[in-house]
Design a protein around this motif. Sequence first.
Motif, PDB file in Angstrom:
ATOM      1  N   THR A  11       0.820  -1.205   0.000  1.00 25.86           N
ATOM      2  CA  THR A  11       0.000   0.000   0.000  1.00 25.86           C
ATOM      3  C   THR A  11       0.855   1.257   0.000  1.00 25.86           C
ATOM      4  O   THR A  11       1.851   1.336   0.708  1.00 25.86           O
ATOM      5  N   THR A  12       0.420   2.242  -0.789  1.00 21.00           N
ATOM      6  CA  THR A  12       1.051   3.564  -0.772  1.00 21.00           C
ATOM      7  C   THR A  12       0.208   4.494   0.092  1.00 21.00           C
ATOM      8  O   THR A  12      -0.951   4.190   0.416  1.00 21.00           O
ATOM      9  N   LEU A  13       0.778   5.631   0.418  1.00 23.34           N
ATOM     10  CA  LEU A  13       0.036   6.602   1.220  1.00 23.34           C
ATOM     11  C   LEU A  13      -1.201   7.093   0.462  1.00 23.34           C
ATOM     12  O   LEU A  13      -2.251   7.309   1.065  1.00 23.34           O
ATOM     13  N   TYR A  20      -9.433   6.484   3.396  1.00 27.97           N
ATOM     14  CA  TYR A  20      -9.888   7.339   4.499  1.00 27.97           C
ATOM     15  C   TYR A  20      -9.851   8.795   4.052  1.00 27.97           C
ATOM     16  O   TYR A  20      -9.048   9.592   4.550  1.00 27.97           O
ATOM     17  N   PRO A  21     -10.733   9.180   3.106  1.00 25.63           N
ATOM     18  CA  PRO A  21     -10.649  10.512   2.510  1.00 25.63           C
ATOM     19  C   PRO A  21     -11.020  11.665   3.448  1.00 25.63           C
ATOM     20  O   PRO A  21     -10.561  12.792   3.234  1.00 25.63           O
ATOM     21  N   GLY A  22     -11.810  11.415   4.462  1.00 28.13           N
ATOM     22  CA  GLY A  22     -12.205  12.488   5.384  1.00 28.13           C
ATOM     23  C   GLY A  22     -11.002  13.161   6.016  1.00 28.13           C
ATOM     24  O   GLY A  22     -10.770  14.362   5.811  1.00 28.13           O
ATOM     25  N   PRO A  23     -10.214  12.414   6.781  1.00 25.04           N
ATOM     26  CA  PRO A  23      -9.022  13.032   7.366  1.00 25.04           C
ATOM     27  C   PRO A  23      -8.007  13.457   6.297  1.00 25.04           C
ATOM     28  O   PRO A  23      -7.332  14.479   6.446  1.00 25.04           O
ATOM     29  N   ALA A  24      -7.901  12.689   5.227  1.00 27.08           N
ATOM     30  CA  ALA A  24      -6.892  12.968   4.200  1.00 27.08           C
ATOM     31  C   ALA A  24      -7.080  14.333   3.569  1.00 27.08           C
ATOM     32  O   ALA A  24      -6.107  15.058   3.349  1.00 27.08           O
ATOM     33  N   LEU A  28      -4.152  17.027   3.631  1.00 22.65           N
ATOM     34  CA  LEU A  28      -3.534  17.513   2.390  1.00 22.65           C
ATOM     35  C   LEU A  28      -3.714  19.022   2.224  1.00 22.65           C
ATOM     36  O   LEU A  28      -2.829  19.701   1.705  1.00 22.65           O
ATOM     37  N   ALA A  29      -4.823  19.563   2.688  1.00 21.37           N
ATOM     38  CA  ALA A  29      -5.008  21.023   2.655  1.00 21.37           C
ATOM     39  C   ALA A  29      -3.972  21.701   3.549  1.00 21.37           C
ATOM     40  O   ALA A  29      -3.413  22.746   3.185  1.00 21.37           O
ATOM     41  N   PHE A  30      -3.698  21.110   4.699  1.00 20.45           N
ATOM     42  CA  PHE A  30      -2.671  21.655   5.590  1.00 20.45           C
ATOM     43  C   PHE A  30      -1.297  21.554   4.935  1.00 20.45           C
ATOM     44  O   PHE A  30      -0.508  22.505   4.982  1.00 20.45           O
ATOM     45  N   HIS A  31      -0.994  20.433   4.305  1.00 18.88           N
ATOM     46  CA  HIS A  31       0.263  20.284   3.564  1.00 18.88           C
ATOM     47  C   HIS A  31       0.387  21.385   2.510  1.00 18.88           C
ATOM     48  O   HIS A  31       1.447  22.003   2.367  1.00 18.88           O
ATOM     49  N   GLU A  32      -0.672  21.598   1.745  1.00 14.31           N
ATOM     50  CA  GLU A  32      -0.640  22.595   0.659  1.00 14.31           C
ATOM     51  C   GLU A  32      -0.351  23.988   1.217  1.00 14.31           C
ATOM     52  O   GLU A  32       0.486  24.710   0.696  1.00 14.31           O
ATOM     53  N   GLU A  33      -1.065  24.355   2.274  1.00 17.85           N
ATOM     54  CA  GLU A  33      -0.853  25.675   2.886  1.00 17.85           C
ATOM     55  C   GLU A  33       0.570  25.816   3.416  1.00 17.85           C
ATOM     56  O   GLU A  33       1.245  26.806   3.185  1.00 17.85           O
ATOM     57  N   LEU A  34       1.026  24.816   4.127  1.00 13.74           N
ATOM     58  CA  LEU A  34       2.317  24.887   4.795  1.00 13.74           C
ATOM     59  C   LEU A  34       3.495  24.765   3.826  1.00 13.74           C
ATOM     60  O   LEU A  34       4.488  25.475   3.959  1.00 13.74           O
ATOM     61  N   ALA A 173      -2.434  19.997  -3.284  1.00 15.72           N
ATOM     62  CA  ALA A 173      -3.794  20.180  -3.791  1.00 15.72           C
ATOM     63  C   ALA A 173      -4.032  19.205  -4.944  1.00 15.72           C
ATOM     64  O   ALA A 173      -5.112  18.615  -5.050  1.00 15.72           O
ATOM     65  N   GLY A 174      -3.022  19.022  -5.785  1.00 17.65           N
ATOM     66  CA  GLY A 174      -3.138  18.053  -6.871  1.00 17.65           C
ATOM     67  C   GLY A 174      -3.289  16.641  -6.346  1.00 17.65           C
ATOM     68  O   GLY A 174      -4.045  15.838  -6.894  1.00 17.65           O
ATOM     69  N   LEU A 175      -2.584  16.344  -5.273  1.00 20.64           N
ATOM     70  CA  LEU A 175      -2.696  15.026  -4.662  1.00 20.64           C
ATOM     71  C   LEU A 175      -4.106  14.830  -4.091  1.00 20.64           C
ATOM     72  O   LEU A 175      -4.702  13.767  -4.241  1.00 20.64           O
ATOM     73  N   ALA A 176      -4.636  15.871  -3.477  1.00 19.17           N
ATOM     74  CA  ALA A 176      -6.005  15.796  -2.948  1.00 19.17           C
ATOM     75  C   ALA A 176      -7.003  15.519  -4.068  1.00 19.17           C
ATOM     76  O   ALA A 176      -7.977  14.800  -3.870  1.00 19.17           O
ATOM     77  N   GLY A 177      -6.734  16.047  -5.258  1.00 19.22           N
ATOM     78  CA  GLY A 177      -7.598  15.803  -6.400  1.00 19.22           C
ATOM     79  C   GLY A 177      -7.612  14.348  -6.833  1.00 19.22           C
ATOM     80  O   GLY A 177      -8.524  13.907  -7.530  1.00 19.22           O
TER      81      GLY A 177
END
Length: 182
Positions: A11-13, A20-24, A28-34, A173-177
């Motif tokens: 499995t990859t991240l 588990y898209p809810g927490p993800a 990922l939004a926090f990753h994008e901002e930071l 953000a692209g990863l979240a997509g």
Amino acid sequence: MSYLRSLPAETTLLQVFRAYPGPAKHLLAFHEELLRGESPFTPGEREMIAAYVSGVNACDYCHGIHTVTAEAFGVPEGVLAAAVADLASAPVEEKLKPVLAYVGKLTRTPSRMTEADAEAVFAAGWDERALHDAVLVCALFNFMNRMVEGIGIEADAAYAVESGERLKEGGYAGLAGLLTDA
């Protein structure tokens, strides 16, 4: 090998995020901002901090992916491996060494942080926002390293290259997509 039995052994991240898209999506939004938002650090420098923290933690998955991403943003090849091995002698820009020393100490011995550690970052020419951002990147990747290791996620060098290049091009953000892609 993934410890989540509902997912494949290899499995990859991204697969965990899809499961588990809810927490993800929030993570990922926090990753994008930071990592891509406004900061005294360039995206490459923030990816370098992420890769360095992951190297200090011996999280091969995150260290590999974020080393590739940092290099895609212009960090010279081999610098991160040298920094993890011996920061003092590594060919890291002098202005960044106190930042990496700070996040390294924060990763290894968080209760031993002192004002002198922060002063070394300021003396190198960084401001409070830079210290704040470095601490948040460090904290995020200590979290991510523990998530990856706790779930049992591993990847080979080819996946690190694929994922690092994807992060350079599309960001988090692209990863979240990709969460809803099959």
